[in-house]
Motif scaffolding. Structure first.
Motif, PDB file in Angstrom:
ATOM      1  N   GLU A  90       0.841  -1.203   0.000  1.00 25.63           N
ATOM      2  CA  GLU A  90       0.000   0.000   0.000  1.00 25.63           C
ATOM      3  C   GLU A  90       0.875   1.252   0.000  1.00 25.63           C
ATOM      4  OE1 GLU A  90      -2.990  -0.419   3.088  1.00 25.63           O
ATOM      5  OE2 GLU A  90      -4.221  -1.559   1.694  1.00 25.63           O
ATOM      6  N   ARG A  91       1.868   1.240  -0.870  1.00 29.05           N
ATOM      7  CA  ARG A  91       2.818   2.347  -0.943  1.00 29.05           C
ATOM      8  C   ARG A  91       2.147   3.633  -1.396  1.00 29.05           C
ATOM      9  NH1 ARG A  91       5.715  -0.671  -5.591  1.00 29.05           N
ATOM     10  NH2 ARG A  91       5.206  -2.109  -3.970  1.00 29.05           N
ATOM     11  N   PRO A  92       2.665   4.756  -0.949  1.00 26.94           N
ATOM     12  CA  PRO A  92       2.111   6.037  -1.387  1.00 26.94           C
ATOM     13  C   PRO A  92       2.411   6.293  -2.860  1.00 26.94           C
ATOM     14  CG  PRO A  92       4.042   6.378  -0.001  1.00 26.94           C
ATOM     15  CD  PRO A  92       3.755   4.910   0.005  1.00 26.94           C
ATOM     16  N   ARG A 109       3.277   9.359  -4.829  1.00 29.68           N
ATOM     17  CA  ARG A 109       3.709  10.688  -4.414  1.00 29.68           C
ATOM     18  C   ARG A 109       3.747  11.725  -5.526  1.00 29.68           C
ATOM     19  NH1 ARG A 109       9.235   8.422  -2.257  1.00 29.68           N
ATOM     20  NH2 ARG A 109       9.077   7.716  -4.404  1.00 29.68           N
ATOM     21  N   LYS A 125      -3.915  12.713  -0.266  1.00 27.37           N
ATOM     22  CA  LYS A 125      -2.981  11.581  -0.340  1.00 27.37           C
ATOM     23  C   LYS A 125      -3.562  10.530  -1.270  1.00 27.37           C
ATOM     24  CE  LYS A 125      -1.209  11.894   4.361  1.00 27.37           C
ATOM     25  NZ  LYS A 125      -1.041  11.190   5.639  1.00 27.37           N
ATOM     26  N   SER A 126      -2.661   9.798  -1.908  1.00 26.47           N
ATOM     27  CA  SER A 126      -3.089   8.647  -2.702  1.00 26.47           C
ATOM     28  C   SER A 126      -2.071   7.538  -2.485  1.00 26.47           C
ATOM     29  CB  SER A 126      -3.207   9.016  -4.184  1.00 26.47           C
ATOM     30  OG  SER A 126      -1.982   9.485  -4.676  1.00 26.47           O
ATOM     31  N   ARG A 127      -2.578   6.305  -2.544  1.00 29.51           N
ATOM     32  CA  ARG A 127      -1.696   5.150  -2.351  1.00 29.51           C
ATOM     33  C   ARG A 127      -2.308   3.945  -3.048  1.00 29.51           C
ATOM     34  NH1 ARG A 127      -4.433   1.910   1.181  1.00 29.51           N
ATOM     35  NH2 ARG A 127      -5.702   2.896   2.790  1.00 29.51           N
TER      36      ARG A 127
END
Length: 157
Positions: free
Chosen positions: A85-87, A89, A150-152
């Motif tokens: 579940e990495r960001p 960026r 934020k998004s991931r």
């Protein structure tokens, strides 16, 4: 600290290129009384523990051979994946995530919601397009980038 990070990036890049890995991030941080050099790597299909060991061993050797030592204090070297579940960026990472399942948090409500999960179908200069069949009548939503906090990547259960 930024000199350490930049030096490590330069040292690790050839190691990663040789193995067809990519560099996600490098951080050099002090936690409690210990220093940690964390190198996050990625590859298509995901990173294994053996991949992390391989990079850690080779990077550790290269750093130990350098004179003068670019990291004079004691530290722990950690090589890992940025996680499932990495960001996401920046635009490049968003573009690589097209057709992946993502979680997006917003600064303010859009259509009555502050968070969305769905398949990222498109990314352009001003917006993200997400698709999900669980939003009722609205199976596609276009989210203005200026609303994205934020998004991931996300795991769909």
């Amino acid at each position: 600290m930024s000199n350490v990070v930049e030096t490590v990036k330069q040292v690790v890049k050839p190691i990663l290129e040789k193995q067809s890995f990519s560099l996600f991030d490098v951080e050099f941080v002090k936690e409690n009384k210990s220093w940690y050099l964390r190198v996050y790597i990625d590859k298509k299909g995901g990173v294994t523990i053996d991949d992390c060991v391989l990079v850690s061993d080779e990077l550790g050797e290269k750093l130990d051979e350098m004179d003068p030592d670019p990291i004079p204090q004691q530290y722990f070297l950690e090589v890992s994946s940025p996680g499932a579940e990495r960001p996401l960026r920046n635009d490049d990472e968003l573009l690589q995530a097209v057709d992946e399942y993502v979680h997006v948090s917003l600064y303010q409500n859009l259509n009555g919601q502050k968070t969305y999960e769905g398949y990222l179908r498109a990314v352009d200069k001003d917006s993200l397009t997400l698709q999900n069949d669980q939003w009722g009548k609205q199976d596609t939503v276009i989210i203005p980038k200026k609303l994205v906090a934020k998004s991931r990547l996300a795991i769909k259960f």
